[in-house]
Scaffold this motif. Sequence first.
Motif, PDB file in Angstrom:
ATOM      1  N   ASN A 351      -3.875  -6.028   1.245  1.00 48.54           N
ATOM      2  CA  ASN A 351      -4.175  -5.031   0.217  1.00 48.54           C
ATOM      3  C   ASN A 351      -4.927  -3.859   0.828  1.00 48.54           C
ATOM      4  N   HIS A 366      -1.230   4.577  -7.002  1.00 50.72           N
ATOM      5  CA  HIS A 366      -0.282   4.284  -5.915  1.00 50.72           C
ATOM      6  C   HIS A 366      -0.409   2.842  -5.450  1.00 50.72           C
ATOM      7  N   LYS A 369       1.615   0.916  -7.913  1.00 43.62           N
ATOM      8  CA  LYS A 369       3.026   1.297  -7.746  1.00 43.62           C
ATOM      9  C   LYS A 369       3.646   0.630  -6.532  1.00 43.62           C
ATOM     10  N   THR A 370       2.863   0.549  -5.444  1.00 43.98           N
ATOM     11  CA  THR A 370       3.435  -0.024  -4.227  1.00 43.98           C
ATOM     12  C   THR A 370       3.438  -1.547  -4.261  1.00 43.98           C
ATOM     13  N   SER A 371       2.744  -2.133  -5.236  1.00 44.79           N
ATOM     14  CA  SER A 371       2.834  -3.590  -5.370  1.00 44.79           C
ATOM     15  C   SER A 371       4.238  -3.895  -5.864  1.00 44.79           C
ATOM     16  N   ASN A 373       7.201  -4.342  -7.792  1.00 39.47           N
ATOM     17  CA  ASN A 373       7.430  -4.094  -9.201  1.00 39.47           C
ATOM     18  C   ASN A 373       8.428  -5.104  -9.741  1.00 39.47           C
ATOM     19  N   ASP A 434      -1.672  -4.819  -9.498  1.00 40.74           N
ATOM     20  CA  ASP A 434      -1.420  -4.954  -8.057  1.00 40.74           C
ATOM     21  C   ASP A 434      -1.223  -6.412  -7.623  1.00 40.74           C
TER      22      ASP A 434
END
Length: 558
Positions: A351, A366, A369-371, A373, A434
Amino acid sequence: MLLQEFSVLEKQPTLLSSQLFYRNSVADLTLNRVMLFWKRVDMSRRHARSFLCVSKDAKNTFLLLNDIIVARETEEGGQKNKQGGKKEKVPLHSYGFTVSYADRTKHHRWRCKALMFHCKDKSQCQQWVQTINDQLSLLCSRPKRLLVYINPYSGKRLGKRIYEQRVAPLFAQASISTDVIVTKHANHARDHLETEADVEQYDGVVCVGGDGMFSEIIHSLLYRTQRVSGVDHHQYDQDLVPCDLRVGIIPAGSTDCICYATTGTNDPVTSALHIVLGDSQPIDVSSVHHNNTFLRYSTSLLGYGFYGDMLMDSERKRWMGPARYDLSGVKMFLNHHYYKGTVSFLPAEGNLEFPKDKMGCRSPCHICKTSVNRLSLSGDQVCEMAKEKSDREMSDDGAWHVIRGTFLAINAVCISCACPRSPGGLSPSAHLADGTMDLILVHRASRLDFLRHLIRHTNKDDQFNLSFVEVHRVRQFRFAPEQSDVTSEAELSECSRKIGTAQVGSAPTGPGTSHSSWSCDGEILPQAAIQVSVHCQLVKLFARGIEWGSSSTHSHCL
Ligand SMILES: Nc1ncnc2c1ncn2[C@@H]1O[C@H](COP(=O)(O)OP(=O)(O)OP(=O)(O)O)[C@@H](O)[C@H]1O
């Protein structure tokens, strides 16, 4: 919005453009696929003022289509501006239309406002209304039909009134049809959703109430989703299937921390506007198990020790209303119980941010978002992910951290748990989506030190910056009290069956014994030994997360 961003949006193909009257002067009004914008025309100099001119009335020179609720013709001669209450002078044209929109005000609150434009004839007026509404109808994330549950006994018992007076008119304005159920008893919404409701016909479920009511609804939706998908949620390492229906929360409860942490306020009108505009905010959900038996889902606080004892005590004082939490909090603070046990956790390796970073989750986030989806994954992708997860766990086996200690409190939160009293919440930097939770361990300390820790939740001081407090961002954790549970398997499955009704007093734990009980989003768990796993973005809310800043200038003027 920055000028560059505006310039990009302005260049979208024009759908309609005319010269109309706006606030007693002529304006060039233009609609494209993303926004409605206008500039005043200086009639005397016969040139249009530029957007950057420092006009006294520079505010609201554009509206993003996403923020517009509806356009409507105003009745002839009815030029009364409902918001301002003032009559506008319209010397030339008596045809007009209003554009209602969601306006950001202070402290993340939104309000419904309206702008009025006047046209030279009725057909021009109708053309504008039709074209704007046609564009709005293309925004397919907006709900058209909702199932609403109202808990009339939440918080100060104002749920029904709040819905009827402040929310229903907004839904009607946006032409959202609703089926409203006022609950008659605890678990009424759960039973109705599980057995009677034809959820396929709705675009979302709205709960008018507090965190307990929200929890009841997401339990039903998640049970149903897993059942339909053939997923056995009793298996601890099972990948769960995300729920398709979005949930809206109209805050009317005692704390409303899910609503506060996902919108930045506990304001019914703001929540209603997020629903009307079709906002979508995924949130993580953790599943709580005991020996491969599913106990509950948690979206906010899973607390052992101080918060567990406080909930246990406050349940006996329900008649007092929200004040029961204050009284039980003081009592538990004076009792100063601490509990021995072992906490094991799998850190959220990889992380980018950690609980002490103070970066926070701000929309658009972000980190979230980058986790992964999960909500947009296909069935094959979910299988692939499950395989990756088991590979990772095999290699992570040695990565489990084990802490044996004596704790005043063990708190695990999927979200910040912010609320008006504690605007930062239990973990101010927790992310909504996340795939992690923040595990806060409060070791044995003096009463005075514990008080310092508690007080820091209400001010800007760092509640983690104390020698007896540690915090970890984790994907899974386990807890075993020093004397493990002696509950039989038969008792366990009985408890599990009844869990929806929180069998207060039946739990084999409590203050004065060697172990405490877990408060799971306001419900008491019957077991102290639990295993917890976070599921990334399992539920979607009608919300947008907390935005940077909250002034109306943020989106409407240059
Ligand atoms: N008509 C009803 N009568 C009694 N209880 C109800 C009714 N409808 C729902 N409930 C139950 O009330 C509990 C608390 O509801 P809610 O969260 O809306 O209110 P609250 O005042 O914020 O309570 P809490 O602080 O305990 O969460 C929920 O667990 C829900 O199952």
